[in-house]
Write a protein that holds these residues in place. Structure first.
Motif, PDB file in Angstrom:
ATOM      1  N   GLN A 244       1.998  -3.198 -13.105  1.00 16.35           N
ATOM      2  CA  GLN A 244       1.589  -2.615 -11.821  1.00 16.35           C
ATOM      3  C   GLN A 244       0.108  -2.274 -11.876  1.00 16.35           C
ATOM      4  O   GLN A 244      -0.340  -1.502 -12.714  1.00 16.35           O
TER       5      GLN A 244
ATOM      6  N   LYS B  40      -7.546   1.411  -1.683  1.00 16.08           N
ATOM      7  CA  LYS B  40      -7.413   0.533  -0.516  1.00 16.08           C
ATOM      8  C   LYS B  40      -8.723   0.611   0.282  1.00 16.08           C
ATOM      9  O   LYS B  40      -8.966   1.561   1.028  1.00 16.08           O
TER      10      LYS B  40
ATOM     11  N   ASP C  30      -1.702   6.764  -1.891  1.00 18.20           N
ATOM     12  CA  ASP C  30      -2.782   6.930  -2.856  1.00 18.20           C
ATOM     13  C   ASP C  30      -3.504   5.619  -3.185  1.00 18.20           C
ATOM     14  O   ASP C  30      -4.275   5.564  -4.134  1.00 18.20           O
TER      15      ASP C  30
ATOM     16  N   HIS D   5      -3.109  -0.602  -9.911  1.00 13.77           N
ATOM     17  CA  HIS D   5      -3.397   0.399  -8.878  1.00 13.77           C
ATOM     18  C   HIS D   5      -4.889   0.358  -8.567  1.00 13.77           C
ATOM     19  O   HIS D   5      -5.733   0.533  -9.443  1.00 13.77           O
TER      20      HIS D   5
ATOM     21  N   TYR E 271      -1.405  -1.324  -4.294  1.00 12.99           N
ATOM     22  CA  TYR E 271      -0.674  -1.674  -5.514  1.00 12.99           C
ATOM     23  C   TYR E 271      -0.402  -3.181  -5.547  1.00 12.99           C
ATOM     24  O   TYR E 271      -0.086  -3.792  -4.523  1.00 12.99           O
TER      25      TYR E 271
ATOM     26  N   TYR F  69      -7.695   4.982 -11.393  1.00 15.26           N
ATOM     27  CA  TYR F  69      -7.014   3.721 -11.101  1.00 15.26           C
ATOM     28  C   TYR F  69      -6.839   2.948 -12.408  1.00 15.26           C
ATOM     29  O   TYR F  69      -7.439   3.263 -13.429  1.00 15.26           O
TER      30      TYR F  69
ATOM     31  N   GLU G 267       0.838  -1.205   0.000  1.00 13.32           N
ATOM     32  CA  GLU G 267       0.000   0.000   0.000  1.00 13.32           C
ATOM     33  C   GLU G 267       0.874   1.255   0.000  1.00 13.32           C
ATOM     34  O   GLU G 267       2.011   1.250   0.466  1.00 13.32           O
ATOM     35  N   LYS G 268       0.324   2.325  -0.566  1.00 14.58           N
ATOM     36  CA  LYS G 268       0.910   3.661  -0.531  1.00 14.58           C
ATOM     37  C   LYS G 268      -0.161   4.645  -0.102  1.00 14.58           C
ATOM     38  O   LYS G 268      -1.308   4.250   0.151  1.00 14.58           O
TER      39      LYS G 268
ATOM     40  N   ASP H 121       1.999  -5.658  -7.847  1.00 15.44           N
ATOM     41  CA  ASP H 121       3.049  -5.746  -8.866  1.00 15.44           C
ATOM     42  C   ASP H 121       3.251  -7.208  -9.264  1.00 15.44           C
ATOM     43  O   ASP H 121       3.421  -8.078  -8.400  1.00 15.44           O
TER      44      ASP H 121
END
Length: 608
Positions: free
Chosen positions: A587, A592, A519, A589, A522, A572, A516-517, A524
């Motif tokens: 990747q 969350k 924004d 997106h 994620y 997204y 998670e980030k 990958d």
């Protein structure tokens, strides 16, 4: 000139075609602008003349005050020399009297003016020191009678003489300090054994006294004041060291010839206002220099203010005229503008409803028509979007027959070769794959469920490809319960196997990382396969390249991206990073969200 009547006629027709509001506004505004513009020009000229006069007056007052301070300073020095001469020298017979009494008297006089004095001395006609304070011993090579101050005092006995600034260098100073001084010298009569003979007194004034008087003068932003003698030799200048070093120049010779008052000159390409004031007793001239650019800049700034007021006045009058003339026509113009917005398919535009009863009624009717049109278009958009989602969901539920056939064929081969454990593993993984693919008809599942589905798929493919690759799945436990769209990782892994692992000479590696980030979430999917050319990566990211569906489940990367856009929005999606011989990273997106939050965001309308 021949076309002038035709041009005038064309302007006249154009003017006549204009609305009443335009004609009234233009006429009144034109008259107002002409009047205000004339007033602005008059004020501007008057202010410029007043600014010049005020600058000249201020400069003159400043020099008068400086002249007064300088006169007081010089008068004080002359008074001190008078006291030195008439109070001490006249009352002393240097052949009979005790010189210690003279020295003590000189010390008292020196102490009373120590802040502005460097030294005071008396010499005989041949330049020998008779008495001095605080210095009385000459340097070996010093010749006072050869100094300019001594010659002037000896040749013009009736005057008091002031020298230009110089370094005092004839006396031995125990402290080895060299002082910058202005020398006052005058001829005196010395009494020696009852007889009179000529002599010279020397009073060395500390130049810092004159410097302080000049430094405290405010002469504008870049203006300055300097002092010259009657021959144009500089007594004081704020940039004196630069002038002595021939780094800059000053128009001192010419300034010495000016009479008292204000003059205009151009020096080194710069126009300057010069103010002159002659100092009494000395013949020195105080020169005030004001670059025209200084008060011109002040004038320009204030002129800008005047013209700003003029422009603001013009604009204010224009809007007043416009307001008065628009009371009738404005509602219709607003209505016209609203209709133009609707013509450009901006259906969110609110129809302006103002003005008379007829105009308001027309506006309400148009608004009702636009609302009905927008509602019908929204229904069509929702219907089309639902159709696209249904197509995506139908596509996701497909399992390529080749994949199923190859899997079952591998199971039969394992059973025939009595590799029952492998067969059990593949059958179990295939069962779990189908169970998660169905997911009770839901299209939103947890990250944990999606990763379990991918792992079952990897188990099957790993057996089929005889362990040609290894895989790793990395995810924090707290992310397993987050929501996601079903079957978005498996198509990416499928591409990694068919387009990466299948052509590997060595062992292939597939890494799946969930993190998670700020924004969002994620996912990958990275492999060490042959990678892709830059052009293909660009086409995939722009959505212009789609899967050929020669192998795999048939759900291409483009379809995964489109499903993400449909369910959670355009912010997204999916991005591919790849270079030849460097592998590929895909990747994903997502927001969350918990499973419930994800279903709520997707609208729960995708459940079957």
């Amino acid at each position: 000139m021949k076309n002038l009547p035709r041009t005038f006629e064309g302007l006249k027709k154009t003017y006549q075609k204009r609305s009443m509001q335009f004609i009234l506004s233009l006429s009144f505004t034109f008259v107002a602008i002409v009047i205000i513009f004339g007033i602005g020009i008059g004020f501007s000229r008057q202010y410029k003349e007043a600014a010049n006069q005020l600058t000249e007056k201020n400069n003159t007052n400043t020099l008068n005050q400086m002249n007064l301070n300088l006169n007081n300073y010089l008068h004080n020095m002359m008074s001190l020399s008078n006291t030195f001469y008439y109070g001490i020298i006249k009352n002393t017979d240097f052949g009979k009297d005790d010189l210690r009494m003279v020295t003590d008297s000189m010390r008292l006089l020196y102490d009373s003016q120590e802040s502005s004095l460097v030294s005071m001395s008396v010499f005989d006609g041949e330049g020998k020191v008779v008495a001095g304070q605080p210095f009385s011993k000459l340097k070996k090579r010093a010749l006072p009678n050869e100094e300019e101050w001594f010659k002037k005092a000896s040749s013009q006995i009736e005057n008091v003489h002031f020298s230009t600034p110089h370094v005092e260098k004839i006396f031995i100073n125990p402290d080895n300090v060299y002082h910058w001084v202005v020398s006052l010298s005058r001829s005196v009569e010395l009494t020696v054994d009852g007889n009179t003979q000529p002599g010279v007194i020397l009073v060395n004034m500390n130049f810092s006294g004159i410097e302080q008087i000049c430094k405290n003068v405010d002469f504008g932003e870049s203006g300055y004041v300097y002092i010259v003698d009657d021959k144009g030799e500089i007594i004081y200048h704020p940039r004196q060291q630069l002038i002595y070093g021939n780094i800059i120049e000053e128009n001192a010779k010419e300034a010495a010839q000016y009479s008292d008052g204000t003059h205009m000159e151009t020096f080194q390409g710069e126009e300057r206002q010069i103010t002159i004031k002659t100092v009494g007793y000395t013949g020195w001239k105080i020169v005030g220099v004001s670059p025209v650019s200084d008060f011109a800049s002040i004038y320009t700034k204030n002129t800008y203010i005047i013209w700003l007021v003029v422009i603001v006045g013009m604009i204010l009058l224009f809007f007043i005229n416009l307001f008065v003339s628009s009371r009738v026509s404005t509602p219709i113009k607003k209505l016209e503008k609203s209709v133009q917005e609707i013509e450009n398919m901006r259906l969110d535009t609110r129809i302006s409803i103002s003005g008379s009863y007829e105009v308001r009624h027309l506006g309400k009717t148009l608004q009702s028509m636009v609302d009905n049109m927008k509602r019908l278009m929204d229904d069509i958009v929702k219907e089309q979007e639902g159709k696209r989602i249904s197509e995506m969901d139908a596509l996701q539920s497909q399992i390529n027959p080749h994949f199923l056939y190859n899997t079952l064929d591998s199971v039969v081969w394992m059973i025939e070769n009595e590799r029952y454990e492998g067969a059990i593993v593949m059958i179990t993984a295939l069962a779990k794959l189908f169970r998660i693919s169905l997911s009770k008809g839901k299209n939103i599942i947890t990250i944990g469920g999606e990763l379990q589905h991918v792992e079952n798929y990897l188990i099957i493919q790993n057996v089929r490809y005889k362990n040609k690759f290894v895989y790793h799945i990395n995810v924090k436990e707290e992310l397993l319960l987050c929501g996601t769209i079903k079957l978005i990782i498996q198509p990416i892994v499928e591409n990694a196997i068919y387009h990466g692992m299948e052509y590997m000479d060595g062992e292939g590696v597939i890494d799946i990382n969930v993190y998670e980030k700020e924004d969002g979430l994620y996912i990958d999917v990275e492999d060490n396969g042959p990678g892709m050319q830059e052009e293909m990566v660009e086409e995939i990211n722009q959505g212009t390249l789609r899967s050929t569906r020669e192998k795999g489940s048939g759900i291409g990367i483009a379809n995964v991206r489109e499903r993400i856009h449909l369910y959670v929005g355009q912010e997204y999606g999916l991005t591919v990073f790849s270079e030849p011989d460097e592998g590929t990273l895909v990747q994903v997106h997502l927001p969350k969200l918990t499973l419930e939050e994800f279903e709520e965001r997707a609208g729960n309308r995708y459940e079957k």
